[in-house]
Design a protein around this motif. Structure first.
Motif, PDB file in Angstrom:
ATOM      1  N   ALA A  27      -6.724   7.595   5.097  1.00 12.60           N
ATOM      2  CA  ALA A  27      -6.063   7.059   6.295  1.00 12.60           C
ATOM      3  C   ALA A  27      -7.098   6.445   7.228  1.00 12.60           C
ATOM      4  CB  ALA A  27      -5.300   8.167   7.001  1.00 12.60           C
ATOM      5  N   GLY A  28      -6.767   5.300   7.814  1.00 12.99           N
ATOM      6  CA  GLY A  28      -7.685   4.640   8.739  1.00 12.99           C
ATOM      7  C   GLY A  28      -8.576   3.618   8.055  1.00 12.99           C
ATOM      8  N   GLN A  29      -8.613   3.625   6.736  1.00 10.85           N
ATOM      9  CA  GLN A  29      -9.417   2.635   6.001  1.00 10.85           C
ATOM     10  C   GLN A  29      -8.513   1.488   5.542  1.00 10.85           C
ATOM     11  OE1 GLN A  29     -12.558   3.450   6.114  1.00 10.85           O
ATOM     12  NE2 GLN A  29     -12.158   5.556   6.744  1.00 10.85           N
ATOM     13  N   GLU A  30      -9.131   0.429   5.079  1.00 13.41           N
ATOM     14  CA  GLU A  30      -8.354  -0.676   4.519  1.00 13.41           C
ATOM     15  C   GLU A  30      -8.041  -0.312   3.066  1.00 13.41           C
ATOM     16  OE1 GLU A  30     -10.449  -4.373   4.639  1.00 13.41           O
ATOM     17  OE2 GLU A  30      -8.726  -5.513   3.897  1.00 13.41           O
ATOM     18  N   ILE A  31      -6.771   0.019   2.816  1.00 14.47           N
ATOM     19  CA  ILE A  31      -6.425   0.612   1.520  1.00 14.47           C
ATOM     20  C   ILE A  31      -5.894  -0.405   0.500  1.00 14.47           C
ATOM     21  CG2 ILE A  31      -4.917   2.291   0.357  1.00 14.47           C
ATOM     22  CD1 ILE A  31      -5.137   4.046   2.785  1.00 14.47           C
ATOM     23  N   TYR A  32      -6.553  -0.444  -0.653  1.00 18.87           N
ATOM     24  CA  TYR A  32      -6.093  -1.220  -1.799  1.00 18.87           C
ATOM     25  C   TYR A  32      -5.567  -0.231  -2.836  1.00 18.87           C
ATOM     26  CZ  TYR A  32      -8.487  -5.494  -0.282  1.00 18.87           C
ATOM     27  OH  TYR A  32      -8.878  -6.616   0.403  1.00 18.87           O
ATOM     28  N   ALA A  33      -4.268  -0.275  -3.087  1.00 20.09           N
ATOM     29  CA  ALA A  33      -3.705   0.611  -4.111  1.00 20.09           C
ATOM     30  C   ALA A  33      -3.839  -0.086  -5.459  1.00 20.09           C
ATOM     31  CB  ALA A  33      -2.248   0.894  -3.793  1.00 20.09           C
ATOM     32  N   LEU A  34      -4.481   0.580  -6.412  1.00 15.60           N
ATOM     33  CA  LEU A  34      -4.755  -0.051  -7.693  1.00 15.60           C
ATOM     34  C   LEU A  34      -3.825   0.500  -8.772  1.00 15.60           C
ATOM     35  CD1 LEU A  34      -8.670   0.247  -7.601  1.00 15.60           C
ATOM     36  CD2 LEU A  34      -7.214  -1.555  -6.635  1.00 15.60           C
ATOM     37  N   VAL A  35      -3.068  -0.394  -9.390  1.00 11.62           N
ATOM     38  CA  VAL A  35      -2.152   0.010 -10.452  1.00 11.62           C
ATOM     39  C   VAL A  35      -2.686  -0.566 -11.756  1.00 11.62           C
ATOM     40  CG1 VAL A  35       0.206  -0.116 -11.310  1.00 11.62           C
ATOM     41  CG2 VAL A  35      -0.220   0.075  -8.840  1.00 11.62           C
ATOM     42  N   LEU A  36      -3.048   0.331 -12.656  1.00 11.71           N
ATOM     43  CA  LEU A  36      -3.749  -0.077 -13.868  1.00 11.71           C
ATOM     44  C   LEU A  36      -2.782  -0.185 -15.047  1.00 11.71           C
ATOM     45  CD1 LEU A  36      -6.714  -0.588 -14.741  1.00 11.71           C
ATOM     46  CD2 LEU A  36      -6.865   1.831 -15.325  1.00 11.71           C
ATOM     47  N   GLY A  37      -2.555  -1.418 -15.494  1.00 16.57           N
ATOM     48  CA  GLY A  37      -1.766  -1.644 -16.709  1.00 16.57           C
ATOM     49  C   GLY A  37      -0.314  -1.199 -16.642  1.00 16.57           C
ATOM     50  N   GLN A  38       0.218  -1.015 -15.442  1.00 15.27           N
ATOM     51  CA  GLN A  38       1.631  -0.652 -15.322  1.00 15.27           C
ATOM     52  C   GLN A  38       2.300  -1.585 -14.322  1.00 15.27           C
ATOM     53  OE1 GLN A  38       0.701   3.611 -14.780  1.00 15.27           O
ATOM     54  NE2 GLN A  38       2.652   4.037 -15.757  1.00 15.27           N
ATOM     55  N   ASP A  39       3.614  -1.492 -14.218  1.00 17.84           N
ATOM     56  CA  ASP A  39       4.351  -2.395 -13.343  1.00 17.84           C
ATOM     57  C   ASP A  39       4.136  -2.014 -11.876  1.00 17.84           C
ATOM     58  OD1 ASP A  39       6.062  -4.089 -12.143  1.00 17.84           O
ATOM     59  OD2 ASP A  39       7.867  -3.431 -13.216  1.00 17.84           O
ATOM     60  N   ALA A  40       3.401  -2.852 -11.154  1.00 19.53           N
ATOM     61  CA  ALA A  40       3.096  -2.543  -9.751  1.00 19.53           C
ATOM     62  C   ALA A  40       4.249  -2.914  -8.829  1.00 19.53           C
ATOM     63  CB  ALA A  40       1.822  -3.270  -9.321  1.00 19.53           C
ATOM     64  N   ALA A  41       5.058  -3.901  -9.252  1.00 20.76           N
ATOM     65  CA  ALA A  41       6.109  -4.402  -8.364  1.00 20.76           C
ATOM     66  C   ALA A  41       7.114  -3.304  -8.006  1.00 20.76           C
ATOM     67  CB  ALA A  41       6.819  -5.585  -9.013  1.00 20.76           C
ATOM     68  N   VAL A  42       7.461  -2.459  -8.970  1.00 19.11           N
ATOM     69  CA  VAL A  42       8.483  -1.442  -8.699  1.00 19.11           C
ATOM     70  C   VAL A  42       8.016  -0.382  -7.701  1.00 19.11           C
ATOM     71  CG1 VAL A  42       9.744  -1.659 -10.879  1.00 19.11           C
ATOM     72  CG2 VAL A  42       7.841  -0.061 -10.736  1.00 19.11           C
ATOM     73  N   VAL A  43       6.704  -0.241  -7.554  1.00 14.91           N
ATOM     74  CA  VAL A  43       6.215   0.806  -6.643  1.00 14.91           C
ATOM     75  C   VAL A  43       5.613   0.228  -5.364  1.00 14.91           C
ATOM     76  CG1 VAL A  43       5.833   2.563  -8.428  1.00 14.91           C
ATOM     77  CG2 VAL A  43       4.040   0.910  -7.942  1.00 14.91           C
ATOM     78  N   LYS A  44       5.684  -1.082  -5.230  1.00 16.04           N
ATOM     79  CA  LYS A  44       5.033  -1.755  -4.101  1.00 16.04           C
ATOM     80  C   LYS A  44       5.480  -1.194  -2.750  1.00 16.04           C
ATOM     81  CE  LYS A  44       4.865  -6.186  -1.747  1.00 16.04           C
ATOM     82  NZ  LYS A  44       5.826  -5.982  -0.667  1.00 16.04           N
ATOM     83  N   ASP A  45       6.787  -1.042  -2.572  1.00 15.61           N
ATOM     84  CA  ASP A  45       7.301  -0.612  -1.268  1.00 15.61           C
ATOM     85  C   ASP A  45       6.809   0.788  -0.910  1.00 15.61           C
ATOM     86  OD1 ASP A  45       8.499  -3.004  -1.096  1.00 15.61           O
ATOM     87  OD2 ASP A  45      10.533  -2.298  -1.602  1.00 15.61           O
ATOM     88  N   LYS A  46       6.831   1.649  -1.892  1.00 12.71           N
ATOM     89  CA  LYS A  46       6.378   3.023  -1.659  1.00 12.71           C
ATOM     90  C   LYS A  46       4.899   3.039  -1.245  1.00 12.71           C
ATOM     91  CE  LYS A  46       7.335   7.462  -2.119  1.00 12.71           C
ATOM     92  NZ  LYS A  46       8.541   8.073  -1.539  1.00 12.71           N
ATOM     93  N   LEU A  47       4.099   2.241  -1.955  1.00  6.36           N
ATOM     94  CA  LEU A  47       2.661   2.212  -1.668  1.00  6.36           C
ATOM     95  C   LEU A  47       2.390   1.637  -0.281  1.00  6.36           C
ATOM     96  CD1 LEU A  47       1.420   1.131  -5.213  1.00  6.36           C
ATOM     97  CD2 LEU A  47       1.181   3.383  -4.147  1.00  6.36           C
ATOM     98  N   ALA A  48       3.170   0.629   0.096  1.00  9.24           N
ATOM     99  CA  ALA A  48       3.014   0.036   1.430  1.00  9.24           C
ATOM    100  C   ALA A  48       3.405   1.055   2.504  1.00  9.24           C
ATOM    101  CB  ALA A  48       3.861  -1.222   1.542  1.00  9.24           C
ATOM    102  N   GLU A  49       4.454   1.828   2.219  1.00  5.55           N
ATOM    103  CA  GLU A  49       4.921   2.832   3.171  1.00  5.55           C
ATOM    104  C   GLU A  49       3.826   3.877   3.455  1.00  5.55           C
ATOM    105  OE1 GLU A  49       8.406   4.833   1.758  1.00  5.55           O
ATOM    106  OE2 GLU A  49       8.196   6.428   3.269  1.00  5.55           O
TER     107      GLU A  49
END
Ligand SMILES: Cc1cc2nc3c(=O)[nH]c(=O)nc-3n(C[C@H](O)[C@H](O)[C@H](O)COP(=O)(O)OP(=O)(O)OC[C@H]3O[C@@H](n4cnc5c(N)ncnc54)[C@H](O)[C@@H]3O)c2cc1C
Ligand SMILES: Nc1ncnc2c1ncn2[C@@H]1O[C@H](COP(=O)(O)O)[C@@H](O)[C@H]1O
Lengths: 310, 256
Positions: A27-49
């Motif tokens: 928390a407080g850092q610039e966060i890049y969520a990395l999704v390796l070889g799986q569908d990132a689009a379906v989890v995008k909203d959750k990760l942004a939240e």
């Protein structure tokens, strides 16, 4: 704000809670969520939240799932591409393995199984001596790599806009190692090391079929079922369920020990659980001097009643 | 076939760790043993060589007192050993891996390297990966089933929830082992006597060009994990106790 990558673990198209906890650790850092070889689009909203300003879908021309070398190389390429100062993941079987490979490739420091991370000061806290001590480590390198013990950091939402980016890693498989098969465990079982709640049966369980009683309770608790070594040695449970020094190290929010005496070797594997409850018919059982709440009683009376009241 | 087994000299897990200073512990009074996971590696290496021929070399980075661990490993059937001596109580994984590599470079490259899945003192879970990378060998960790066949290793590792991965590697390779792989043998009296005569080659960490101040991680502080001081015992009938427990877990502890 340091650029921080978080390796996200996904199961059944859902982000694992343990990964959300890892995002909270940054928390407080610039966060890049990395999704390796799986569908990132379906989890995008959750990760942004949960605070990811960037959601990076990492792919490669070849099949990443065929080799752990390819996966770690792809991750290393992302670290270079985005200049991460920190990369965090879960201390799960997959996370521990990938991070160790990554640390070797990048020749950077790695601390496994941390319970606390201070990104600004590059300091982390982790267990030493099988749960007997905590060590504070100062890390010396340009990228801080850490895996975080599941359930040690409670996820807290921190909504951002969240932008989805595609990163195609340029990696080549030297072909030294190949995953040839994945053997499923039958039913989808909750992994012990990641479960938020664990209910364990000791020697007192008396027979393999009696674990059903704990499974019923586990279902209501959202828990995984564990075993003591005495129960494993007696053939009541497989070794993959064993908690302790020669089994799994777990740190759930709630650990319920049923008919476990409380040997040091058992405690070595579950001592850092947040709340420990013991059910034992012997009021003098050593476990009662080392847990938070105790019930003196027969597990075959207490556990079914507990299942009923949950 | 030459097999190196990396064996760490660690405090017995049953020992009480008494801390000394900010980041050390009293190590002269307590019992030390071979790292429990490494013992599965010794057993596997010895039984492979018994079947296929070759030699098993134990490689340890540690204090001079680590010879007890090395003798123990040799009484299980290893042929000889290398002890890389250091005075540090904790040497970080990157330096340890460099030391192991330098010693193996000098001694002659192995066809296989066994390690434990992790050490029970520092729990750092990475030395084997760094070592593998320095040789550009493939590695699999947490191996509980292994077959070696015509220049290939087929290893099984648990990946959580009882699920297993089967991985194929070419030799030479590094294999980090865990419980379930085999039952380490219990040395007989003759084996213990024989082990006393086996060769231990000693090297100094500094001779290998390794500077202990160049570690990537440094322990700043060690502190005991707080002990719980006895449970709150629930009272009344079984029904009362269970009702109260559920209330506590939901309302007070908020873990349900
Ligand atoms: C090197 C080494 C490594 C080890 N590693 C591990 C490890 O990883 N994990 C581990 O668990 N152990 C490990 N052990 C073993 C450990 O020392 C204990 O022997 C073991 O944990 C005991 O298991 P238990 O508590 O189930 O059995 P017991 O010690 O036999 O305890 C059973 C308890 O159940 C109670 N009980 C019996 N019937 C009932 C009933 N109907 N209702 C309620 N209570 C009842 C009894 O009062 C007793 O307290 C290790 C030991 C060594 C030496
Ligand atoms: N000082 C050491 N000497 C020999 N082998 C070691 C040493 N430290 C670590 N290893 C090996 O590397 C494995 C992983 O250790 P670690 O990275 O400390 O968890 C251990 O199981 C050992 O096989």
């Amino acid at each position: 704000m340091a650029k921080t990558g978080i390796l996200i673990e996904i199961e059944n198209n859902t982000v694992k809670d343990t990964s959300l906890g890892v995002m909270t650790a940054a928390a407080g850092q610039e966060i890049y969520a990395l999704v390796l070889g799986q569908d990132a689009a379906v989890v995008k909203d959750k990760l942004a939240e949960y605070g990811a300003s960037h959601i990076v879908s990492i792919t490669a021309s070849g099949d990443l799932s065929s080799s752990p070398d390819l996966q770690s190389q792809a991750l290393a390429a992302a670290v270079t591409e985005y200049n991460f100062e920190t990369l965090l993941g879960t201390a799960s079987a997959t996370g521990r393995d990938l991070f160790a490979r990554l640390a070797a490739i990048l020749d950077q420091p790695l601390v496994s199984d941390c319970v606390q991370v201070n990104i600004a000061e590059k300091k982390v806290r982790k267990s030493h001596f099988s749960g007997k001590t905590f060590a504070t480590l100062k890390v010396n390198g340009s990228v801080l790599l850490c895996t975080i013990r599941p359930n040690s950091i409670e996820p807290v939402a921190a909504p951002t806009a969240g932008e989805l980016i595609e990163f195609v890693a340029d990696v080549a498989d030297p072909g030294l190692i190949k995953i040839v098969e994945t053997k499923k465990a039958g039913a989808d079982k909750l992994d012990l090391t990641e479960a938020p709640v664990i209910i364990t049966g000791g020697r007192a369980i008396k027979a393999a079929e009696n674990y059903k009683m704990l499974e019923d309770c586990a279902q209501k608790l959202g828990a995984a079922v564990g075993a003591s070594r005495a129960a494993v040695d007696a053939g009541y449970a497989p070794h993959s369920m064993q908690v302790g020094q020669t089994g799994k190290t777990v740190s759930p929010k709630l650990y319920i020990a049923c008919g476990v005496s409380g040997a040091v070797q058992h405690f070595a594997g579950m001592k850092t659980s947040k709340v420990i409850v013991a059910i034992n018919e012997d009021k003098d059982a050593p476990i009662f001097s080392k847990c938070d709440y105790g019930i003196v009683g027969d597990i075959f009376d207490v556990v079914p009643l507990l299942t009923e009241k949950l | 076939m030459k097999i190196c087994v990396c064996v760490k000299h660690v405090p017995d897990t049953a020992a009480t760790i008494k801390l000394a200073g900010d980041n050390g512990f009293e190590d002269s009074e307590i019992k030390f043993v071979p790292n429990p996971y490494d013992e599965y590696g010794i057993e596997e290496a010895v039984s492979l060589v018994e079947k296929q021929g070759g030699e098993v070399v134990i490689v340890t980075v540690g204090k001079a007192t680590a010879v007890t661990t090395i003798r123990g490993a040799m009484s299980m059937g290893a042929h000889r050993a290398i002890l890389i001596k250091t005075d540090s109580q904790f040497l970080d994984a990157s330096l340890t891996a460099r030391a192991l590599k330098a010693a193996m470079d000098q001694d002659g490259l192995p066809d296989m390297i066994f390690t434990g899945k992790g050490s029970v003192d520092t729990e750092s879970f990475q030395t084997q990966y760094r070592l593998a990378k320095s040789f550009n060998m493939p590695i699999v960790n947490e191996v509980s089933t292994l077959t070696i066949d015509s220049g290939k290793a087929i290893a099984e590792r648990e990946i959580g929830g009882g699920e297993k991965q089967v991985i194929e590697m070419s030799l030479p390779c590094v294999i980090g082992v865990t419980k379930g792989l085999n039952e380490p043998r219990y040395p007989k009296f003759q084996d213990i006597m024989k082990a006393k005569k086996k060769e231990i080659r000693e090297m100094d960490l500094s001779e290998l060009g390794i500077d202990v101040s160049q570690g990537k991680t440094m322990i700043e502080k060690l502190e005991p994990v707080p002990e719980r001081s006895g449970a709150t015992m629930l009272e009344g009938s079984v029904d009362d106790q269970v009702t109260e427990l559920v209330r506590i877990l939901k309302e007070d502890e908020k873990v349900l």
